[in-house]
Design an enzyme around this catalytic site. Structure first.
Site, PDB file in Angstrom:
ATOM      1  N   ILE A  17       0.842  -1.211   0.000  1.00 22.26           N
ATOM      2  CA  ILE A  17       0.000   0.000   0.000  1.00 22.26           C
ATOM      3  C   ILE A  17       0.873   1.255   0.000  1.00 22.26           C
ATOM      4  CG2 ILE A  17      -1.975   1.177   1.058  1.00 22.26           C
ATOM      5  CD1 ILE A  17      -2.692  -1.421   2.470  1.00 22.26           C
ATOM      6  N   ASP A 139      -9.176  -3.135   9.810  1.00 19.05           N
ATOM      7  CA  ASP A 139     -10.475  -3.499  10.401  1.00 19.05           C
ATOM      8  C   ASP A 139     -10.357  -4.713  11.323  1.00 19.05           C
ATOM      9  OD1 ASP A 139     -10.032  -5.454   8.457  1.00 19.05           O
ATOM     10  OD2 ASP A 139     -11.963  -5.200   7.452  1.00 19.05           O
ATOM     11  N   GLU A 140      -9.212  -5.436  11.226  1.00 23.64           N
ATOM     12  CA  GLU A 140      -9.070  -6.669  12.018  1.00 23.64           C
ATOM     13  C   GLU A 140      -9.021  -6.385  13.516  1.00 23.64           C
ATOM     14  OE1 GLU A 140      -6.394  -9.625  10.645  1.00 23.64           O
ATOM     15  OE2 GLU A 140      -6.917  -9.318   8.551  1.00 23.64           O
ATOM     16  N   TYR A 163      -1.254 -10.666  14.832  1.00 25.38           N
ATOM     17  CA  TYR A 163      -1.196  -9.482  13.956  1.00 25.38           C
ATOM     18  C   TYR A 163      -2.190  -8.423  14.407  1.00 25.38           C
ATOM     19  CZ  TYR A 163      -2.443  -6.463  10.036  1.00 25.38           C
ATOM     20  OH  TYR A 163      -2.747  -5.355   9.260  1.00 25.38           O
ATOM     21  N   ALA A 165      -3.772  -8.090  17.184  1.00 26.74           N
ATOM     22  CA  ALA A 165      -3.502  -7.594  18.541  1.00 26.74           C
ATOM     23  C   ALA A 165      -2.391  -6.548  18.502  1.00 26.74           C
ATOM     24  CB  ALA A 165      -3.121  -8.754  19.452  1.00 26.74           C
ATOM     25  N   LYS A 167      -1.644  -4.615  15.944  1.00 23.03           N
ATOM     26  CA  LYS A 167      -2.176  -3.394  15.308  1.00 23.03           C
ATOM     27  C   LYS A 167      -3.084  -2.652  16.289  1.00 23.03           C
ATOM     28  CE  LYS A 167      -1.696  -2.002  11.616  1.00 23.03           C
ATOM     29  NZ  LYS A 167      -0.658  -1.119  11.011  1.00 23.03           N
ATOM     30  N   ASN A 192      -9.687  -5.354   3.484  1.00 20.88           N
ATOM     31  CA  ASN A 192      -8.677  -6.001   2.629  1.00 20.88           C
ATOM     32  C   ASN A 192      -8.436  -5.244   1.333  1.00 20.88           C
ATOM     33  OD1 ASN A 192      -9.636  -8.188   4.440  1.00 20.88           O
ATOM     34  ND2 ASN A 192      -8.212  -9.415   3.234  1.00 20.88           N
ATOM     35  N   LYS A 202      -0.464 -12.876  -0.151  1.00 26.40           N
ATOM     36  CA  LYS A 202      -1.843 -12.462   0.116  1.00 26.40           C
ATOM     37  C   LYS A 202      -2.806 -13.128  -0.877  1.00 26.40           C
ATOM     38  CE  LYS A 202      -0.632  -9.470   3.383  1.00 26.40           C
ATOM     39  NZ  LYS A 202       0.817  -9.366   3.365  1.00 26.40           N
ATOM     40  N   LEU A 203      -4.053 -13.340  -0.431  1.00 26.25           N
ATOM     41  CA  LEU A 203      -4.980 -14.229  -1.148  1.00 26.25           C
ATOM     42  C   LEU A 203      -5.030 -14.010  -2.677  1.00 26.25           C
ATOM     43  CD1 LEU A 203      -7.158 -16.486  -0.931  1.00 26.25           C
ATOM     44  CD2 LEU A 203      -8.842 -14.661  -0.743  1.00 26.25           C
ATOM     45  N   ARG A 294      -6.995 -21.736   8.997  1.00 31.45           N
ATOM     46  CA  ARG A 294      -6.071 -20.867   9.750  1.00 31.45           C
ATOM     47  C   ARG A 294      -6.525 -20.876  11.215  1.00 31.45           C
ATOM     48  NH1 ARG A 294      -6.068 -14.683   7.767  1.00 31.45           N
ATOM     49  NH2 ARG A 294      -4.372 -15.348   6.428  1.00 31.45           N
TER      50      ARG A 294
HETATM   51  P1  NAD Z   1       3.375  -4.906   3.302  1.00 32.47           P
HETATM   52  O1  NAD Z   1       3.715  -6.068   4.163  1.00 32.47           O
HETATM   53  O2  NAD Z   1       3.155  -5.098   1.855  1.00 32.47           O
HETATM   54  O3  NAD Z   1       4.519  -3.797   3.450  1.00 32.47           O
HETATM   55  C1  NAD Z   1       5.079  -3.431   4.668  1.00 32.47           C
HETATM   56  C2  NAD Z   1       6.314  -2.576   4.412  1.00 32.47           C
HETATM   57  O4  NAD Z   1       6.804  -2.134   5.698  1.00 32.47           O
HETATM   58  C3  NAD Z   1       7.455  -3.331   3.740  1.00 32.47           C
HETATM   59  O5  NAD Z   1       8.000  -2.559   2.695  1.00 32.47           O
HETATM   60  C4  NAD Z   1       8.473  -3.535   4.845  1.00 32.47           C
HETATM   61  O6  NAD Z   1       9.813  -3.565   4.397  1.00 32.47           O
HETATM   62  C5  NAD Z   1       8.211  -2.298   5.711  1.00 32.47           C
HETATM   63  N1  NAD Z   1       8.653  -2.501   7.095  1.00 32.47           N
HETATM   64  C6  NAD Z   1       8.382  -3.560   7.903  1.00 32.47           C
HETATM   65  N2  NAD Z   1       8.987  -3.380   9.088  1.00 32.47           N
HETATM   66  C7  NAD Z   1       9.623  -2.177   9.040  1.00 32.47           C
HETATM   67  C8  NAD Z   1      10.407  -1.439   9.956  1.00 32.47           C
HETATM   68  N3  NAD Z   1      10.696  -1.907  11.171  1.00 32.47           N
HETATM   69  N4  NAD Z   1      10.898  -0.244   9.567  1.00 32.47           N
HETATM   70  C9  NAD Z   1      10.648   0.232   8.317  1.00 32.47           C
HETATM   71  N5  NAD Z   1       9.928  -0.434   7.408  1.00 32.47           N
HETATM   72  C10 NAD Z   1       9.422  -1.621   7.768  1.00 32.47           C
HETATM   73  O7  NAD Z   1       2.129  -4.221   4.003  1.00 32.47           O
HETATM   74  P2  NAD Z   1       0.833  -3.553   3.344  1.00 32.47           P
HETATM   75  O8  NAD Z   1      -0.116  -4.617   2.971  1.00 32.47           O
HETATM   76  O9  NAD Z   1       1.275  -2.558   2.340  1.00 32.47           O
HETATM   77  O10 NAD Z   1       0.213  -2.800   4.613  1.00 32.47           O
HETATM   78  C11 NAD Z   1       0.630  -1.483   4.938  1.00 32.47           C
HETATM   79  C12 NAD Z   1      -0.090  -1.039   6.199  1.00 32.47           C
HETATM   80  O11 NAD Z   1      -1.492  -1.065   5.988  1.00 32.47           O
HETATM   81  C13 NAD Z   1       0.160  -1.936   7.415  1.00 32.47           C
HETATM   82  O12 NAD Z   1       0.277  -1.128   8.556  1.00 32.47           O
HETATM   83  C14 NAD Z   1      -1.081  -2.812   7.497  1.00 32.47           C
HETATM   84  O13 NAD Z   1      -1.337  -3.198   8.823  1.00 32.47           O
HETATM   85  C15 NAD Z   1      -2.129  -1.844   6.983  1.00 32.47           C
HETATM   86  N6  NAD Z   1      -3.299  -2.469   6.324  1.00 32.47           N
HETATM   87  C16 NAD Z   1      -3.122  -3.344   5.291  1.00 32.47           C
HETATM   88  C17 NAD Z   1      -4.237  -3.867   4.633  1.00 32.47           C
HETATM   89  C18 NAD Z   1      -4.089  -4.824   3.474  1.00 32.47           C
HETATM   90  O14 NAD Z   1      -5.101  -5.346   2.999  1.00 32.47           O
HETATM   91  N7  NAD Z   1      -2.893  -5.064   2.955  1.00 32.47           N
HETATM   92  C19 NAD Z   1      -5.526  -3.505   5.048  1.00 32.47           C
HETATM   93  C20 NAD Z   1      -5.674  -2.624   6.134  1.00 32.47           C
HETATM   94  C21 NAD Z   1      -4.534  -2.099   6.748  1.00 32.47           C
HETATM   95  O1  DAU Z   2      -8.691  -6.869   6.741  1.00 35.79           O
HETATM   96  C1  DAU Z   2      -7.498  -6.189   6.515  1.00 35.79           C
HETATM   97  C2  DAU Z   2      -6.332  -7.151   6.539  1.00 35.79           C
HETATM   98  O2  DAU Z   2      -6.390  -7.882   5.315  1.00 35.79           O
HETATM   99  C3  DAU Z   2      -4.981  -6.461   6.687  1.00 35.79           C
HETATM  100  O3  DAU Z   2      -4.926  -5.819   7.932  1.00 35.79           O
HETATM  101  C4  DAU Z   2      -3.835  -7.483   6.588  1.00 35.79           C
HETATM  102  O4  DAU Z   2      -2.581  -6.806   6.615  1.00 35.79           O
HETATM  103  C5  DAU Z   2      -3.964  -8.207   5.252  1.00 35.79           C
HETATM  104  O5  DAU Z   2      -2.980  -9.203   5.162  1.00 35.79           O
HETATM  105  C6  DAU Z   2      -5.355  -8.835   5.127  1.00 35.79           C
HETATM  106  O6  DAU Z   2      -5.506  -9.915   6.096  1.00 35.79           O
HETATM  107  P1  DAU Z   2      -6.247 -11.284   5.707  1.00 35.79           P
HETATM  108  O7  DAU Z   2      -5.809 -12.341   6.635  1.00 35.79           O
HETATM  109  O8  DAU Z   2      -7.702 -11.058   5.548  1.00 35.79           O
HETATM  110  O9  DAU Z   2      -5.627 -11.492   4.226  1.00 35.79           O
HETATM  111  P2  DAU Z   2      -5.102 -12.806   3.458  1.00 35.79           P
HETATM  112  O10 DAU Z   2      -4.860 -12.389   2.050  1.00 35.79           O
HETATM  113  O11 DAU Z   2      -4.007 -13.490   4.185  1.00 35.79           O
HETATM  114  O12 DAU Z   2      -6.367 -13.764   3.490  1.00 35.79           O
HETATM  115  C7  DAU Z   2      -7.637 -13.360   3.010  1.00 35.79           C
HETATM  116  C8  DAU Z   2      -8.619 -14.478   3.313  1.00 35.79           C
HETATM  117  O13 DAU Z   2      -8.304 -15.610   2.500  1.00 35.79           O
HETATM  118  C9  DAU Z   2      -8.558 -14.980   4.746  1.00 35.79           C
HETATM  119  O14 DAU Z   2      -9.872 -15.325   5.159  1.00 35.79           O
HETATM  120  C10 DAU Z   2      -7.694 -16.225   4.677  1.00 35.79           C
HETATM  121  C11 DAU Z   2      -7.987 -16.761   3.288  1.00 35.79           C
HETATM  122  N1  DAU Z   2      -6.891 -17.461   2.581  1.00 35.79           N
HETATM  123  C12 DAU Z   2      -5.707 -16.824   2.457  1.00 35.79           C
HETATM  124  C13 DAU Z   2      -4.666 -17.409   1.758  1.00 35.79           C
HETATM  125  C14 DAU Z   2      -3.333 -16.712   1.617  1.00 35.79           C
HETATM  126  C15 DAU Z   2      -7.121 -18.714   1.995  1.00 35.79           C
HETATM  127  O15 DAU Z   2      -8.226 -19.280   2.107  1.00 35.79           O
HETATM  128  N2  DAU Z   2      -6.093 -19.278   1.304  1.00 35.79           N
HETATM  129  C16 DAU Z   2      -4.879 -18.682   1.161  1.00 35.79           C
HETATM  130  O16 DAU Z   2      -3.967 -19.297   0.526  1.00 35.79           O
END
Ligand code: NAD
Ligand code: DAU
Length: 359
Positions: A17, A139-140, A163, A165, A167, A192, A202-203, A294
């Site tokens: 992001i 939202d988790e 995770y 907890a 956040k 998500n 990620k999924l 999971r």
């Molecule tokens: P990501 O895992 O793709 O990227 C995380 C980045 O943070 C990486 O580039 C990593 O190198 C960097 N990082 C990790 N530890 C670090 C540290 N100690 N110092 C500096 N950099 C560090 O994560 P994302 O999916 O882009 O999520 C970004 C933020 O958004 C997170 O805080 C996550 O909790 C939040 N978020 C993600 C989602 C989602 O669906 N991906 C949804 C809601 C909130």
């Molecule tokens: O809701 C926001 C969150 O969404 C973010 O805070 C997290 O950083 C982000 O990773 C994401 O968490 P989820 O656990 O929801 O995402 P993930 O892609 O790991 O999984 C999405 C759903 O799919 C979840 O219900 C688990 C399921 N899953 C995931 C994988 C990787 C499967 O069934 N099979 C899979 O192989």
């Protein structure tokens, strides 16, 4: 927040992001100030994500610093050097499955790291009353829903994985800094995300990669868990809206108005990838495999985003159909494959930690 932002420190900008947000600043918003990307480059990062930005703006309006948020001294020095007036904090350990196997890193980065960054923020605020700290959360933190209802900003926190907890804990520290020290903070809790530059663990990218290489598609449990899906570009737009129009000290929920069970999502992806690759959909559908669930798997997430919508005028622009087509096009473009990296590293990790479950 009516003040114009001139120098933004983005933490975790080499991740999914964060990278999209930096692209959004330069390419969609035509942001004229400075952007400093502070990222320690964990497995989840990819510097390639920002190659085009580096090429155009490095050293003038874009700066990369390979530094951890846990190193408050260096982070403060960087902020002072660039007269940072805004921190947008994405850096985190973000993957729920990894938090189950190795929670320590989540405590260290998400809790301790956020605390260290807040300390930096407090020092910057003393010198500049316009300083603002934006915390990107999830939202988790609200836990798991039954078949009805949605999370509002008033929903009590009930995190259930290491995770979420970690956040939740970081959100509390951010709010405490507002109430105790008057640090101007903004928080958003988002559902998500999906879109370009997302790590293959990620999924959605996980399933796309597996389909294309003919591997089984591992669906956890009965596949009926529900997630709300938001196109990452819409999330970036929401963050900018909150940053520029939000009320400090407030929290805003951000959602995609798009609840789908995992199994439906995987089936829809099979149909889409089939269409894009001119392959019979059944070939992909036959790869679906239900695998052990999971641990502590949250059943349903649903976001009520009426606050940001009514107060700040934001709502998601992309339907799932539009968002997923853009995403697929991006992943299917071979020149983008290197940007998703870590495929091999991830497969090794899955094999050693999950065996069959990860597919
Ligand atoms: P990501 O895992 O793709 O990227 C995380 C980045 O943070 C990486 O580039 C990593 O190198 C960097 N990082 C990790 N530890 C670090 C540290 N100690 N110092 C500096 N950099 C560090 O994560 P994302 O999916 O882009 O999520 C970004 C933020 O958004 C997170 O805080 C996550 O909790 C939040 N978020 C993600 C989602 C989602 O669906 N991906 C949804 C809601 C909130
Ligand atoms: O809701 C926001 C969150 O969404 C973010 O805070 C997290 O950083 C982000 O990773 C994401 O968490 P989820 O656990 O929801 O995402 P993930 O892609 O790991 O999984 C999405 C759903 O799919 C979840 O219900 C688990 C399921 N899953 C995931 C994988 C990787 C499967 O069934 N099979 C899979 O192989």
């Amino acid at each position: 927040m009516a003040t114009e932002r001139k120098s933004i420190l983005v933490t975790g900008g080499a991740g999914f992001i964060g990278a999209n947000f930096i692209h959004h600043l330069f390419e969609q918003l035509n942001f004229k100030g400075k952007v400093i990307n502070l990222d320690c480059l964990t497995y989840a990062s990819n510097v390639e994500n920002l190659k085009s930005i580096e090429e155009k703006y490095s050293g003038s309006r874009y700066f990369f610093e390979k530094v951890s948020i846990n190193d408050a001294e260096r982070a403060l020095e960087i902020c002072n050097r660039h007269a940072v007036d805004t921190i947008v904090h994405f850096a985190a350990e973000s993957h729920v499955d990894r938090s189950i196997l190795g929670p320590a890193a989540f405590v260290e980065t998400n809790i301790v790291g956020t605390f260290q960054l807040l300390e930096v923020g407090r020092k910057l605020h003393k010198e500049n009353s316009d300083f603002v700290f934006y915390h990107v959360s999830t939202d988790e933190v609200y836990g798991s829903l039954g078949p009805t209802g949605s999370f509002t900003e008033e929903t009590p926190y009930d995190p259930r994985s290491p995770y979420s907890a970690s956040k939740a804990s970081s959100d509390h520290l951010v709010r405490a800094s507002f109430h105790t020290y008057g640090l101007p903070v903004l928080i958003s809790n988002c559902s998500n995300n999906y879109g370009p530059y997302q790590h293959l663990e990620k999924l959605i990218p996980h399933m796309i990669t597996k389909m294309l290489s003919g591997q089984k598609l591992p669906v956890y449990g009965d596949g009926k868990n529900i997630r709300d899906w938001l196109y990452v570009g819409d999330h970036c737009e929401a963050i900018w809206t909150i940053l520029t129009k939000g009320q400090v000290g407030e929290t805003y929920n951000v959602g995609g108005d798009c609840e789908i069970t995992n199994i439906d999502l995987v089936r829809r992806l099979c149909e889409k990838v089939a269409k894009f690759t001119e392959t019979p959909a059944q070939k992909f559908l036959d790869l679906i495999e239900f695998v052990p669930d999971r641990p502590g798997h949250d059943r349903r997430y649903s976001i009520d985003f009426s606050k940001i919508s009514s107060q700040l005028g934001w709502k998601p622009k992309h339907s799932f159909e539009e968002g997923i087509e853009k995403t697929l096009r991006w992943y299917l473009d071979q020149s983008n494959w290197s940007r998703t990296q870590s495929g091999e590293e991830y497969q090794r990790w899955v094999a050693s930690n999950y065996g069959k479950r990860g597919g």
